[in-house]
Design an enzyme around this catalytic site. Structure first.
Site, PDB file in Angstrom:
ATOM      1  N   GLU A 148     -64.166  42.588 -84.769  1.00  0.00           N
ATOM      2  CA  GLU A 148     -64.782  43.115 -83.551  1.00  0.00           C
ATOM      3  C   GLU A 148     -65.902  44.089 -83.935  1.00  0.00           C
ATOM      4  OE1 GLU A 148     -61.536  43.044 -84.098  1.00  0.00           O
ATOM      5  OE2 GLU A 148     -60.758  41.707 -82.556  1.00  0.00           O
ATOM      6  N   SER A 178     -59.861  54.122 -95.704  1.00  0.00           N
ATOM      7  CA  SER A 178     -59.140  54.281 -94.434  1.00  0.00           C
ATOM      8  C   SER A 178     -58.152  55.448 -94.495  1.00  0.00           C
ATOM      9  CB  SER A 178     -58.362  53.014 -94.121  1.00  0.00           C
ATOM     10  OG  SER A 178     -59.216  51.909 -94.152  1.00  0.00           O
ATOM     11  N   GLU A 208     -68.619  44.540-100.040  1.00  0.00           N
ATOM     12  CA  GLU A 208     -67.285  44.056 -99.648  1.00  0.00           C
ATOM     13  C   GLU A 208     -67.391  42.939 -98.612  1.00  0.00           C
ATOM     14  OE1 GLU A 208     -64.604  47.173 -98.498  1.00  0.00           O
ATOM     15  OE2 GLU A 208     -63.023  45.774 -97.923  1.00  0.00           O
TER      16      GLU A 208
HETATM   17  C1  LIG Z   1     -54.282  43.848 -95.711  1.00  0.00           C
HETATM   18  C2  LIG Z   1     -55.167  45.062 -95.579  1.00  0.00           C
HETATM   19  C3  LIG Z   1     -55.684  45.651 -96.714  1.00  0.00           C
HETATM   20  C4  LIG Z   1     -56.479  46.800 -96.607  1.00  0.00           C
HETATM   21  N1  LIG Z   1     -56.926  47.412 -97.756  1.00  0.00           N
HETATM   22  C5  LIG Z   1     -57.636  48.562 -97.656  1.00  0.00           C
HETATM   23  C6  LIG Z   1     -58.023  49.274 -98.842  1.00  0.00           C
HETATM   24  O1  LIG Z   1     -57.762  48.846 -99.968  1.00  0.00           O
HETATM   25  N2  LIG Z   1     -58.678  50.446 -98.701  1.00  0.00           N
HETATM   26  C7  LIG Z   1     -59.008  50.954 -97.474  1.00  0.00           C
HETATM   27  O2  LIG Z   1     -59.630  52.009 -97.431  1.00  0.00           O
HETATM   28  N3  LIG Z   1     -58.640  50.313 -96.337  1.00  0.00           N
HETATM   29  C8  LIG Z   1     -57.962  49.135 -96.393  1.00  0.00           C
HETATM   30  N4  LIG Z   1     -57.573  48.475 -95.251  1.00  0.00           N
HETATM   31  C9  LIG Z   1     -57.862  49.105 -93.949  1.00  0.00           C
HETATM   32  C10 LIG Z   1     -58.901  48.387 -93.103  1.00  0.00           C
HETATM   33  O3  LIG Z   1     -60.196  48.638 -93.576  1.00  0.00           O
HETATM   34  C11 LIG Z   1     -58.693  48.885 -91.662  1.00  0.00           C
HETATM   35  O4  LIG Z   1     -57.435  48.394 -91.232  1.00  0.00           O
HETATM   36  C12 LIG Z   1     -59.780  48.403 -90.723  1.00  0.00           C
HETATM   37  O5  LIG Z   1     -61.005  49.015 -91.005  1.00  0.00           O
HETATM   38  C13 LIG Z   1     -59.392  48.695 -89.233  1.00  0.00           C
HETATM   39  O6  LIG Z   1     -59.074  50.019 -89.063  1.00  0.00           O
HETATM   40  P1  LIG Z   1     -57.682  50.452 -88.381  1.00  0.00           P
HETATM   41  O7  LIG Z   1     -56.584  49.706 -89.060  1.00  0.00           O
HETATM   42  O8  LIG Z   1     -57.605  51.937 -88.384  1.00  0.00           O
HETATM   43  O9  LIG Z   1     -57.774  49.907 -86.888  1.00  0.00           O
HETATM   44  P2  LIG Z   1     -58.488  50.624 -85.658  1.00  0.00           P
HETATM   45  O10 LIG Z   1     -59.794  51.169 -86.093  1.00  0.00           O
HETATM   46  O11 LIG Z   1     -57.508  51.578 -85.042  1.00  0.00           O
HETATM   47  O12 LIG Z   1     -58.737  49.415 -84.683  1.00  0.00           O
HETATM   48  C14 LIG Z   1     -57.701  48.902 -83.846  1.00  0.00           C
HETATM   49  C15 LIG Z   1     -58.285  47.744 -83.038  1.00  0.00           C
HETATM   50  O13 LIG Z   1     -59.352  48.230 -82.202  1.00  0.00           O
HETATM   51  C16 LIG Z   1     -60.534  47.475 -82.428  1.00  0.00           C
HETATM   52  N5  LIG Z   1     -61.705  48.358 -82.348  1.00  0.00           N
HETATM   53  C17 LIG Z   1     -61.839  49.581 -82.912  1.00  0.00           C
HETATM   54  N6  LIG Z   1     -63.063  50.095 -82.639  1.00  0.00           N
HETATM   55  C18 LIG Z   1     -63.725  49.152 -81.915  1.00  0.00           C
HETATM   56  C19 LIG Z   1     -65.025  49.084 -81.327  1.00  0.00           C
HETATM   57  N7  LIG Z   1     -65.902  50.081 -81.470  1.00  0.00           N
HETATM   58  N8  LIG Z   1     -65.363  47.965 -80.648  1.00  0.00           N
HETATM   59  C20 LIG Z   1     -64.468  46.932 -80.492  1.00  0.00           C
HETATM   60  N9  LIG Z   1     -63.213  46.957 -81.015  1.00  0.00           N
HETATM   61  C21 LIG Z   1     -62.843  48.043 -81.716  1.00  0.00           C
HETATM   62  C22 LIG Z   1     -60.392  46.902 -83.826  1.00  0.00           C
HETATM   63  O14 LIG Z   1     -61.129  45.719 -83.965  1.00  0.00           O
HETATM   64  C23 LIG Z   1     -58.896  46.645 -83.909  1.00  0.00           C
HETATM   65  O15 LIG Z   1     -58.603  45.385 -83.321  1.00  0.00           O
HETATM   66  C24 LIG Z   1     -56.785  47.334 -95.331  1.00  0.00           C
HETATM   67  C25 LIG Z   1     -56.279  46.713 -94.182  1.00  0.00           C
HETATM   68  C26 LIG Z   1     -55.473  45.602 -94.290  1.00  0.00           C
HETATM   69  C27 LIG Z   1     -54.944  44.984 -93.028  1.00  0.00           C
END
Ligand SMILES: Cc1cc2nc3c(=O)[nH]c(=O)nc-3n(C[C@H](O)[C@H](O)[C@H](O)COP(=O)(O)OP(=O)(O)OC[C@H]3O[C@@H](n4cnc5c(N)ncnc54)[C@H](O)[C@@H]3O)c2cc1C
Length: 392
Positions: free
Chosen positions: A375, A133, A247
């Site tokens: 989602e 991410s 994963e």
């Molecule tokens: C506790 C924790 C640990 C993590 N650890 C890691 C790690 O070790 N390494 C790593 O790389 N990442 C890690 N992550 C990141 C995680 O993979 C991302 O938070 C996740 O993929 C969502 O991306 P975002 O946070 O950018 O949210 P966004 O992509 O900005 O999404 C925001 C909201 O919009 C919704 N959304 C987005 N696109 C769509 C769509 N096409 N259709 C419907 N809904 C949608 C999502 O469901 C979400 O509710 C971690 C996250 C958390 C919370």
């Protein structure tokens, strides 16, 4: 719930071996600490202490092929081993190294990369974290912008990764990077980076509860050699998808969830909080967890690969995270108001004082997000099924 009558003789014998091992190795203090854990994410120190015990039998790499240092367990044996550990309260193992990067390097690495990565991972000398991410790329992972610029044989990396769990403990990181300045997935490549390389900086990110699980990792002119590139330039998306499938779909959470439900029920009964409504909610959780366990068992014992298995990986990710949140919600809804206070401990500045189970409820709200949000998992299930069954 394990339906033992469905197991064959060899599987029952293996189950007895696992139970004897757990009875001998799993001391109550370790279990109590795990039960009091403030989130579902593995605790680095405790998880590794437990891995040290599993290592004697190679059960920390039980599902890896014997040719690469694993125990070569069958999928069913691996399922039983994982299920029983969870059920008996064994510490969860940090997954980024042994579960994610090991099998990925076995699948995509050269002989030299396997020789460099696998032995220190198996020996517990290397600890990995996952750099996928970025501030502008989460659900839409293919939008990562951190760039590896090729200079002769070497690459220079600039950018940052965010939400990087356990980066504060890791000495290695795998990263999905862009190696071409266009938006295509062919512009993505997968790198294995030593975190001691000059230019790598880790900055902690605190969670709502004050806990420190994840970080932001910065890359400023980080120079790596060609040996850091896994599977060649442009192959990053294929490698990342393989790893994400692990994963989302390769864990056995049934035992951990079964233990959690039993402990929740015991806590509520002991506190006299079980009325007809709570009884009903507990029964529904029990039924839904059983359905989950059966799905997980079927998935875990299938041969690897196949479109429907991908969809099943997405489905069980949705399922276990929603069961976890439902259990926490029930715990909160039926809690005695006095149990919501911080165990009588004085509040300290900068900390949200709360009992462990309540902190865990807040931290676990992240479960439907991490590993790819639910989602997005639903979108993927729909897309896979549409392709598999050929409807418009
Ligand atoms: C506790 C924790 C640990 C993590 N650890 C890691 C790690 O070790 N390494 C790593 O790389 N990442 C890690 N992550 C990141 C995680 O993979 C991302 O938070 C996740 O993929 C969502 O991306 P975002 O946070 O950018 O949210 P966004 O992509 O900005 O999404 C925001 C909201 O919009 C919704 N959304 C987005 N696109 C769509 C769509 N096409 N259709 C419907 N809904 C949608 C999502 O469901 C979400 O509710 C971690 C996250 C958390 C919370």
């Amino acid at each position: 719930m394990l339906i033992e009558s469905a197991l064959g003789d060899a599987e029952r014998a293996f189950l007895a071996e696992v139970r004897a091992f757990l009875a001998a190795e799993l001391d109550p203090a370790l279990v109590a600490a795990e039960d009091a854990q403030r989130s579902f994410i593995a605790d680095h120190e405790r998880g590794n202490r437990w891995i040290d015990r599993l290592r004697r039998r190679r059960w920390h790499v039980g599902h890896w092929p014997a040719a690469h240092g694993g125990a070569g367990l069958t999928p069913m044996e691996n399922y039983l081993l994982q299920y029983e550990q969870g059920l008996h309260g064994a510490p969860a193992a940090p997954p980024m190294g042994l579960a994610y990067v090991g099998p990925t390097v076995i699948r995509f690495g050269t002989e030299a990369q396997r020789a460099a990565v696998l032995p220190p991972l198996i020996a517990g000398e290397d600890h990995w974290c996952q750099g996928f991410s970025e501030p502008g790329a989460g659900s839409d992972l293919a939008r990562v912008q951190t760039f590896a610029e090729r200079r002769g044989e070497r690459y220079v990396i600039n950018g940052s990764k965010i939400w990087t769990t356990d980066a504060q403990h890791a000495n290695k990181i795998f990263v999905l990077l862009r190696t071409r300045r266009d938006d295509s997935r062919e512009a993505l490549s997968f790198f294995l980076v030593d975190m001691a390389t000059p230019g790598v900086t880790v900055r902690p990110l605190r969670m709502l509860t004050g806990d420190h699980e994840f970080n932001q990792v910065f890359f400023d002119d980080v120079e790596v050699g060609p040996e850091a590139l896994l599977a060649g330039e442009g192959q990053g998306w294929a490698v990342a998808r393989f790893l994400l499938e692990i994963e989302r779909g390769s864990f056995v959470f049934g035992g951990r969830l079964r233990r959690r439900l039993a402990r929740l029920e015991a806590r509520l009964r002991a506190a006299g909080r079980v009325d007809a409504q709570v009884e009903h909610a507990l029964a529904r959780l029990d039924r839904d967890l059983l359905a989950y366990e059966m799905t997980e068992l079927r998935l875990g014992t299938l041969a690897q690969g196949g479109a429907l298995q991908n969809a099943a990986a997405n489905l069980i990710k949705i399922d276990w995270t929603e069961l976890l949140v439902r259990m926490d919600e029930l715990g909160l809804a039926s809690a005695d108001p006095s149990a919501l206070c911080a165990d009588g401990a004085p509040l300290r500045e900068g900390e949200l004082g709360m009992p462990g189970w309540l902190a865990s409820r807040f931290n676990n709200l992240a479960a439907p997000i991490y590993g790819g949000s639910n989602e997005v998992q639903r979108n993927l299930v729909f897309r896979t099924l549409r392709q598999a069954w050929g409807s418009a």
